[in-house]
Design a protein around this motif. Structure first.
Motif, PDB file in Angstrom:
ATOM      1  N   MET A 117       0.794  -1.220   0.000  1.00  0.00           N
ATOM      2  CA  MET A 117       0.000   0.000   0.000  1.00  0.00           C
ATOM      3  C   MET A 117       0.833   1.281   0.000  1.00  0.00           C
ATOM      4  N   PRO A 118       1.914   1.390   0.806  1.00  0.00           N
ATOM      5  CA  PRO A 118       2.715   2.629   0.741  1.00  0.00           C
ATOM      6  C   PRO A 118       3.275   2.905  -0.647  1.00  0.00           C
ATOM      7  N   LYS A 123       3.065   6.132  -5.664  1.00  0.00           N
ATOM      8  CA  LYS A 123       2.874   6.268  -7.108  1.00  0.00           C
ATOM      9  C   LYS A 123       1.661   7.137  -7.426  1.00  0.00           C
ATOM     10  N   SER A 124       0.633   7.037  -6.608  1.00  0.00           N
ATOM     11  CA  SER A 124      -0.560   7.852  -6.823  1.00  0.00           C
ATOM     12  C   SER A 124      -0.260   9.335  -6.618  1.00  0.00           C
ATOM     13  N   LEU A 125       0.550   9.659  -5.596  1.00  0.00           N
ATOM     14  CA  LEU A 125       0.942  11.047  -5.366  1.00  0.00           C
ATOM     15  C   LEU A 125       1.750  11.584  -6.540  1.00  0.00           C
ATOM     16  N   GLN A 147      10.877   6.809   1.877  1.00  0.00           N
ATOM     17  CA  GLN A 147      10.149   7.815   2.646  1.00  0.00           C
ATOM     18  C   GLN A 147       8.666   7.472   2.719  1.00  0.00           C
ATOM     19  N   ALA A 148       8.128   6.947   1.614  1.00  0.00           N
ATOM     20  CA  ALA A 148       6.715   6.574   1.590  1.00  0.00           C
ATOM     21  C   ALA A 148       6.427   5.467   2.595  1.00  0.00           C
ATOM     22  N   TYR A 149       7.323   4.470   2.687  1.00  0.00           N
ATOM     23  CA  TYR A 149       7.104   3.380   3.638  1.00  0.00           C
ATOM     24  C   TYR A 149       7.217   3.874   5.078  1.00  0.00           C
ATOM     25  N   SER A 150       8.118   4.810   5.323  1.00  0.00           N
ATOM     26  CA  SER A 150       8.229   5.379   6.665  1.00  0.00           C
ATOM     27  C   SER A 150       6.972   6.162   7.030  1.00  0.00           C
ATOM     28  N   THR A 151       6.449   6.921   6.066  1.00  0.00           N
ATOM     29  CA  THR A 151       5.299   7.795   6.320  1.00  0.00           C
ATOM     30  C   THR A 151       3.989   7.029   6.395  1.00  0.00           C
ATOM     31  N   LEU A 353       7.805   7.781 -16.230  1.00  0.00           N
ATOM     32  CA  LEU A 353       7.837   7.300 -14.851  1.00  0.00           C
ATOM     33  C   LEU A 353       6.443   7.032 -14.309  1.00  0.00           C
ATOM     34  N   LEU A 354       5.481   7.809 -14.765  1.00  0.00           N
ATOM     35  CA  LEU A 354       4.177   7.793 -14.137  1.00  0.00           C
ATOM     36  C   LEU A 354       3.073   7.419 -15.108  1.00  0.00           C
TER      37      LEU A 354
END
Length: 360
Positions: A117-118, A123-125, A147-151, A353-354
């Motif tokens: 999920m993180p 990727k959605s952001l 950073q995403a996994y930490s947040t 990338l996106l």
């Protein structure tokens, strides 16, 4: 960034200062036509059209949002959004199905969802910001997967373990990640609100909530007690029962009214501590106005059996956006020109990338 996060989003620059205010040049009636068509086509296509509905809705809202005489633009691709929604559906369906086969398989599926999920949110952001632009310059998101996994994984786990005593820390870390890692062209946003300020906002919100609950309970205390103590045999105290019903209604309405207060505290805190380069954002939401809009929106939706929903969304969004200002350090035109030159010199480097949007 939450949203850009209304009858009218438009912008005017005050001649006496360098402050620019956002507005919206749309209307509830225009948005209603978009909303009703999107709703009907989404139902007819069993949800498949929802991706195109989002693109159509966002293009309208973005193009209606103006700053300094120019509007924002949305470039999202419906196919990419549909792929994100299919992924989300597969995960949710797989999670539900796994528990039907065996509990261990269900927990394994749940752990896989938590683990991925993180990354999906990250990727959605990226997708959301890269597909937003202003004056031809794209926004972007530079945050890393670590950073995403930490947040979105570590801090939620810590908040849960501490029975959400760390909820303000989680909220501060989330907004710091979102705002610090966002950029406009090559110019980065920054966020400097501290954890203590988030704790203060939470304490104020919870304090107001509890104060209201205490006052309501004291005011209805005698009638509520009469409901349980006044009955004899088959007799039933109708007056006490009616008072108890009124007590529940008032309590519910207070719970509903407290949300705009909490939202006002947090949105003012977040945007008043956000900058774009040297340019400072200012937010001035008033909880009284927010509460009035929220209550009248609910009444309108109930009285029209849901048809007022698009008008309610526009009213709420208009006020939230028009409370936001940008204090420009110098000339906005000079800033845009300089940013455009920097973007042209460095290149976007983001096109391949996106191609994914979880569409949260």
């Amino acid at each position: 960034m939450d949203n850009f996060q209304n009858n009218d989003f438009s912008v005017s620059q005050q001649s006496s200062s360098s402050t620019l205010q956002l507005e919206f040049r749309g209307s509830g009636s225009e948005y209603f036509r978009i909303w009703i068509v999107n709703l009907l086509l989404t139902i007819v296509t069993l949800g498949i059209y929802s991706a195109w509905a989002k693109v159509r809705r966002n293009r309208y809202l973005y193009s209606s949002t103006h700053l300094g005489g120019s509007s924002f633009e949305y470039h999202g691709n419906a196919i990419a959004i549909l792929k994100g929604r299919i992924v989300a559906f597969v995960f949710v369906f797989g999670y539900q199905l796994a528990f039907r086969f065996s509990v261990p398989l269900g927990f394994a599926m749940m752990l896989m969802m938590v683990a991925v999920m993180p990354w999906l949110v990250w990727k959605s952001l990226q997708f959301k910001l890269y597909n937003s632009s202003y004056r031809g310059i794209r926004f972007g998101f530079r945050g890393t997967a670590g950073q995403a996994y930490s947040t979105f994984l570590l801090w939620p786990l810590l908040a849960g373990i501490t029975l959400y005593l760390l909820a303000p820390v989680l909220h501060q870390r989330l907004k710091r990640f979102q705002h610090n890692e966002s950029r406009f062209g090559s110019t980065h946003f920054s966020f400097n609100a501290g954890v203590g300020q988030f704790y203060w906002a939470y304490l104020v919100g919870i304090g107001i909530l509890l104060a209201g609950v205490i006052v309501i309970c004291i005011g209805f205390g005698s009638t509520v007690m009469a409901l349980f103590a006044g009955g004899h045999g088959d007799k039933f105290d109708v007056a006490a029962a009616a008072s108890f019903g009124l007590f529940i209604f008032v309590l519910y309405m207070w719970m509903f009214a407290i949300y705009p207060i909490f939202l006002t505290l947090l949105q003012n805190l977040i945007w008043n501590h956000t900058k774009l380069g040297d340019h400072q954002f200012k937010n001035n939401l008033q909880w009284g106005r927010m509460t009035f809009i929220a209550i009248t929106n609910i009444l309108g939706i109930v009285c029209t059996l849901g048809l007022f929903i698009p008008f309610a969304q526009i009213r709420s969004l208009r006020y939230r956006v028009e409370s936001l200002q940008l204090e420009v350090n110098g000339s906005l035109d000079d800033f845009i020109a300089e940013t455009q030159e920097q973007v042209n010199a460095t290149g976007e480097g983001m096109a391949d990338l996106l191609d994914f949007d979880l569409s949260l």
